[in-house]
Design a protein around this motif. Structure first.
Motif, PDB file in Angstrom:
ATOM      1  N   GLN A 147       0.859  -1.180   0.000  1.00 35.33           N
ATOM      2  CA  GLN A 147       0.000   0.000   0.000  1.00 35.33           C
ATOM      3  C   GLN A 147       0.898   1.233   0.000  1.00 35.33           C
ATOM      4  O   GLN A 147       1.663   1.437   0.943  1.00 35.33           O
ATOM      5  CB  GLN A 147      -0.892   0.009   1.236  1.00 35.33           C
ATOM      6  CG  GLN A 147      -1.678  -1.288   1.421  1.00 35.33           C
ATOM      7  CD  GLN A 147      -1.395  -1.987   2.746  1.00 35.33           C
ATOM      8  OE1 GLN A 147      -1.875  -1.554   3.783  1.00 35.33           O
ATOM      9  NE2 GLN A 147      -0.608  -3.055   2.724  1.00 35.33           N
ATOM     10  N   VAL A 148       0.822   2.032  -1.046  1.00 29.48           N
ATOM     11  CA  VAL A 148       1.738   3.157  -1.238  1.00 29.48           C
ATOM     12  C   VAL A 148       0.939   4.446  -1.354  1.00 29.48           C
ATOM     13  O   VAL A 148       0.002   4.544  -2.149  1.00 29.48           O
ATOM     14  CB  VAL A 148       2.614   2.952  -2.494  1.00 29.48           C
ATOM     15  CG1 VAL A 148       3.575   4.127  -2.658  1.00 29.48           C
ATOM     16  CG2 VAL A 148       3.384   1.635  -2.418  1.00 29.48           C
ATOM     17  N   LEU A 149       1.337   5.441  -0.559  1.00 31.65           N
ATOM     18  CA  LEU A 149       0.774   6.794  -0.653  1.00 31.65           C
ATOM     19  C   LEU A 149       1.916   7.764  -0.880  1.00 31.65           C
ATOM     20  O   LEU A 149       2.959   7.685  -0.225  1.00 31.65           O
ATOM     21  CB  LEU A 149       0.036   7.188   0.635  1.00 31.65           C
ATOM     22  CG  LEU A 149      -1.129   6.323   1.112  1.00 31.65           C
ATOM     23  CD1 LEU A 149      -1.800   6.975   2.316  1.00 31.65           C
ATOM     24  CD2 LEU A 149      -2.134   6.126   0.002  1.00 31.65           C
ATOM     25  N   VAL A 150       1.709   8.709  -1.794  1.00 28.33           N
ATOM     26  CA  VAL A 150       2.701   9.747  -2.071  1.00 28.33           C
ATOM     27  C   VAL A 150       2.091  11.085  -1.691  1.00 28.33           C
ATOM     28  O   VAL A 150       1.011  11.452  -2.186  1.00 28.33           O
ATOM     29  CB  VAL A 150       3.107   9.737  -3.558  1.00 28.33           C
ATOM     30  CG1 VAL A 150       4.148  10.829  -3.813  1.00 28.33           C
ATOM     31  CG2 VAL A 150       3.650   8.375  -3.965  1.00 28.33           C
ATOM     32  N   LEU A 151       2.769  11.804  -0.795  1.00 28.19           N
ATOM     33  CA  LEU A 151       2.295  13.123  -0.357  1.00 28.19           C
ATOM     34  C   LEU A 151       2.949  14.187  -1.222  1.00 28.19           C
ATOM     35  O   LEU A 151       4.129  14.502  -1.051  1.00 28.19           O
ATOM     36  CB  LEU A 151       2.638  13.354   1.120  1.00 28.19           C
ATOM     37  CG  LEU A 151       2.155  12.294   2.111  1.00 28.19           C
ATOM     38  CD1 LEU A 151       2.487  12.727   3.545  1.00 28.19           C
ATOM     39  CD2 LEU A 151       0.656  12.075   1.979  1.00 28.19           C
ATOM     40  N   GLU A 152       2.193  14.710  -2.173  1.00 30.84           N
ATOM     41  CA  GLU A 152       2.709  15.767  -3.035  1.00 30.84           C
ATOM     42  C   GLU A 152       2.230  17.117  -2.533  1.00 30.84           C
ATOM     43  O   GLU A 152       1.370  17.202  -1.646  1.00 30.84           O
ATOM     44  CB  GLU A 152       2.266  15.516  -4.473  1.00 30.84           C
ATOM     45  CG  GLU A 152       2.846  14.219  -5.046  1.00 30.84           C
ATOM     46  CD  GLU A 152       2.510  14.035  -6.501  1.00 30.84           C
ATOM     47  OE1 GLU A 152       1.539  14.655  -6.974  1.00 30.84           O
ATOM     48  OE2 GLU A 152       3.217  13.251  -7.172  1.00 30.84           O
ATOM     49  N   ASP A 153       2.779  18.168  -3.114  1.00 31.11           N
ATOM     50  CA  ASP A 153       2.402  19.526  -2.712  1.00 31.11           C
ATOM     51  C   ASP A 153       0.927  19.747  -3.040  1.00 31.11           C
ATOM     52  O   ASP A 153       0.529  19.696  -4.218  1.00 31.11           O
ATOM     53  CB  ASP A 153       3.269  20.535  -3.471  1.00 31.11           C
ATOM     54  CG  ASP A 153       3.052  21.955  -2.968  1.00 31.11           C
ATOM     55  OD1 ASP A 153       1.983  22.219  -2.379  1.00 31.11           O
ATOM     56  OD2 ASP A 153       3.944  22.784  -3.160  1.00 31.11           O
TER      57      ASP A 153
END
Length: 848
Positions: free
Chosen positions: A290-296
């Protein structure tokens, strides 16, 4: 600056294996590995990413209610929000098929039943689970990855500056805040992993090596080929991957929990985690990433606004464009109006088997599990190598940008698995139970662990279950377990439920038949025991109860006279060692020496009518109707005997025998309670409501339940009569309110009365949900019953009790089976162990 020690990764140095793409091209994994080194227990990638690694302890499966899943979901959201832009959260859950390995060491020290249980469970298939969390800070200036340019093909494509200095300090501080927030609420316990766990050594594979070759924690380090064409193989394992990487793959709705129909009823909805079908409910070897990417957020919103305007201009040409425009517009409106945090997400499931013929079944299992989420799982073929590679711990920043979809944090975290397997109690005492899902053996402590953790203020237990629910089997197993751990148990029973246990454990069994009536000897003082005030008072209470009617009072002078008589009698016993202590010799002492003493002291008849006393007590003297009752010459050392059972079935209506027996029980247990220091004492009242309905016994029970905890004791009451539970003031006021541990068995027969039961026991809706789920989806191939445990309303859990065949035939209450055991025991010279062994062997031979 942080002092950081570089630790060489053994994986890089030792694994010179071939990773095969097309057959004409072979590459060395050591050269391709995107991991540069491990420093300060962090993984540093060749691209400059830094990763903090944690192992997570999650709540046990089937132990949370809807409100708790929502609270856990909130914990994840609050913790993730403290992480900075550019962070990648990678949660990786390992589910591996294994077998239970029995402990055969020190077999000579194990009991007959203990050895049988070890053999019975040895080799049972189970599913193990480990959960890891990787928090990655992308390198400064790192370009986004995509499927066209993977570091699997060209390692270190984008040289970038490693995060260091003030930026590293700030990120480390944020990770520390994340760890604290994640542990709040008591649901999740994160533990920072060290370098040895990540890199391993020559004897034990680290997590990086384990992932590359899909090894378990107990597997030795190996070197194996990884082949993606014509089919994906790692060593001898055939692999498949399923992804949720596009909005079209996702379910229409998601939430922190879903209803588990197998355990639900028309009155209750049993809750499990939303992603549980991808976890422990999928019975095969698999890893769920399970992968989450926190972008601007600002850049994301700007990008989506640009997309919305483009779709607006194209909406006249296509209905699909118009629908996409509206969806994008709704997304932007929700993000602004509800302060949502936009994230990018990806989920993949890697499943494998060593048997090529099982690939179809594996595909069906994985697809159906994802379909339970109302998702549209996509089997990944071409993109599998890169997604497998980017899911390597420490390399999640390399996940292709086109494999991520836009969503909000609240929705994305719903796809996190929230549960793990049942865990053993960290306590040396307890009983072997099984979990609900696979029947894996679980060690659980029903007494001391709860007290140590503050969940219990006392060890008292109330056990209730309908007839046939497995109540007697469970109670036999519990008592056997406590006896093996050095406890003493006194049992008041109706129905011969503990006859087999008593014979096997070598206890005293008091029962009444015409040929062998029940016998006691309250006057006998065993070696090491003393005639203290408490013992004298119990004998006087017994004598007065036999002399006077229940509603008839006694005078103080009569009480004093009996006290003097007992003192004189025991002085005579001390002076004449050949005199056997019993009621007969006490009666003769009263007729002779004590009568003379009364005359010398000029005691009047109105003060103590000794003739009346002797006349009323004559039936208990030799030749009288009850001359057997108080003159026993065997089973005398009750204080030091660990197991004593009083079977009341044949005397429960007899005013004299029942009264004497209950008084003996009270005297005996109080004596054990006060004199056996440091020894656990248990009194069990099993279906003996006639006995405890008397005023004297009722007061004793009230006293016992409030006092026994001070003497390392436990009081248990066992019932199958729901009317007793609801209506009896003794049970309601004295027992339920003072029993912090409540155990309920199958309640299907009382489902329509359960609201009254719930109110009487002060049970929560979560407890009701669990109780009504008992035995609703049992495995028909196994012989077991489930039960519910409640520790003061703070800890609630369902376990199964599955006896080995030897335990079953020792504890069974079925008359036909008990007769079989008795026949086989008699055929083996009265040795119950040999009899049960022969019986089980014959039954297995018949089955085969």
């Amino acid at each position: 600056m942080i002092a950081m020690i570089t630790i060489g990764i053994i994986l890089l140095a030792s694994l010179m294996l071939q990773l095969k793409q097309p057959r004409s091209k072979e590459k060395q994994l050591a050269a391709l590995l995107p991991i540069s080194k491990i420093e300060g227990d962090c993984i540093i990638s060749k691209a400059g990413d830094i990763t903090f690694c944690f192992e997570l302890t999650l709540p046990e499966i089937f132990s949370l209610a809807t409100e708790e899943y929502e609270a856990l979901h909130h914990v994840w959201g609050r913790a993730i929000r403290v992480l900075p832009t550019g962070t990648v959260i990678h949660k990786q859950d390992w589910y591996l098929q294994d077998e239970y390995k029995a402990d055969f060491e020190g077999n000579d020290e194990k009991t007959f039943l203990g050895r049988s249980a070890e053999r019975f469970f040895h080799g049972r298939p189970i599913l193990t689970h480990k959960s890891y969390l990787f928090i990655t800070r992308k390198a400064t200036g790192r370009k986004p990855s995509n499927s066209a340019i993977s570091n699997l093909l060209r390692p270190a494509m984008f040289p970038a500056e490693v995060v260091k200095g003030q930026a590293l300090f700030e990120f480390q501080d944020r990770v520390g805040q994340f760890e604290r927030l994640l542990s709040e609420g008591g649901f999740i316990q994160p533990r920072r992993m060290n370098a040895a766990e990540l890199s391993g050594d020559s004897q034990k594979a680290g997590l990086l090596e384990r992932y590359c070759f899909l090894l378990s924690e107990t597997d030795a380090p190996v070197m194996e080929d990884i082949t993606f064409k014509p089919e994906w193989k790692i060593g001898d394992k055939y692999c498949q991957m399923y992804t949720l990487a596009d909005v079209e793959d996702l379910p229409g709705m998601c939430g922190p929990r879903i209803t588990y129909d197998k355990y639900s009823t028309d009155r209750t909805k049993f809750a499990i985690g939303f992603a549980a079908p991808c976890g422990l409910l999928l019975p095969c070897n698999h890893i769920y990433n399970q992968v989450l990417v926190l972008e601007d957020p600002q850049k994301t919103m700007k990008k989506l606004e640009t997309k919305r305007r483009r779709l607006q201009s194209l909406s006249a040409y296509s209905r699909e464009n118009a629908i996409s425009r509206d969806a994008t517009n709704d997304f932007l409106n929700e993000a602004i109006s509800q302060s949502r945090l936009p994230v990018r997400a990806h989920y993949n499931l890697i499943a494998w088997t060593a048997d090529r013929h099982q690939l179809k079944e594996l595909r069906n299992q994985a697809s159906s599990s994802l379909a339970q989420l109302d998702a549209n799982p996509r089997e990944e073929i071409k993109g599998a190598p890169q997604l497998y590679w980017s899911s390597l711990p420490g390399n999640s920043a390399d996940i292709p940008d086109n494999e991520l979809f836009d969503t909000f944090l609240e929705q994305a975290s719903c796809f996190f698995t929230q549960e793990t397997c049942y865990r053993d109690s960290p306590s040396p005492v307890g009983i072997r139970l099984v979990d609900r899902q696979t029947g894996a053996p679980v060690h659980f402590d029903l007494s001391d662990w709860g007290v140590k953790t503050g969940l219990l203020s006392n060890r008292n237990k109330f056990i209730v279950g309908a007839s046939g629910s497995g109540k007697s089997l469970l109670c036999n197993a519990l008592i056997k377990s406590y006896l093996e751990q050095g406890s003493h148990a006194v049992i008041i029973d109706v129905g011969n439920s503990y006859q087999g246990l008593c014979q096997l454990m070598g206890g005293y069994y008091f029962s009444y038949t015409e040929e062998n009536p029940i016998k006691f000897n309250p006057f006998f003082i065993s070696d090491g025991d003393v005639l203290d005030t408490e013992r004298r008072e119990s004998i006087k209470t017994l004598l007065i109860a036999l002399w006077k009617r229940e509603n008839e009072s006694y005078k103080q002078s009569e009480y004093v006279a009996l006290s003097n008589a007992l003192v004189g009698y025991f002085e005579k016993l001390a002076a004449e060692p050949s005199l056997f202590p019993c009621f007969n010799t006490f009666y003769e002492y009263l007729q002779g020496e004590f009568m003379d003493t009364l005359r010398r002291q000029n005691v009047k008849e109105k003060e103590f009518d000794v003739d009346n006393f002797l006349y009323v007590m004559q039936p208990y003297y030799k030749g009288g109707e009850f001359d057997f009752l108080l003159n026993a010459e065997e089973n005398l050392d009750l204080l030091k005997t660990p197991l004593i059972i009083f079977e009341l079935d044949n005397i429960k209506e007899h005013p004299v025998l029942l009264s004497v027996t209950t008084l003996i029980v009270m005297q005996l247990f109080i004596s054990k309670m006060r004199k056996l220091k440091g020894v656990r004492k248990i009194i069990v009242i099993e279906e003996a409501w006639k006995a405890i309905a008397t005023s004297g016994m009722a007061n004793f029970i009230k006293y016992l339940y409030k006092t026994v905890r001070k003497y390392f004791g436990e009081a248990w009451c066992v019932s199958q009569e729901i009317g007793d539970l609801i209506n009896s003031p003794i049970i309601r006021d004295a027992i339920i309110n003072n029993a912090d541990c409540k155990i309920l068995l199958d309640m299907k027969k009382f489902v329509n009365k359960f609201d009254a039961i719930q109110a009487a026991m002060g049970m929560s809706d979560k407890g009701k949900m669990m109780v009504l789920s008992l035995n609703r989806a049992n495995d028909s191939k196994r012989k077991y019953r489930e039960f519910y445990v409640d520790f003061s309303g703070q800890y609630m859990k369902v376990f199964g009790y599955e006896p080995s065949p030897y335990e079953y035939y020792c504890f069974t209450t079925e008359e036909r089976e008990k007769l079989l055991v008795q026949q086989y025991t008699a055929a083996h010279n009265g040795d119950m162990r040999l009899g049960i062994k022969a019986l089980v062997a014959d039954l297995e031979a018949q089955k085969n």
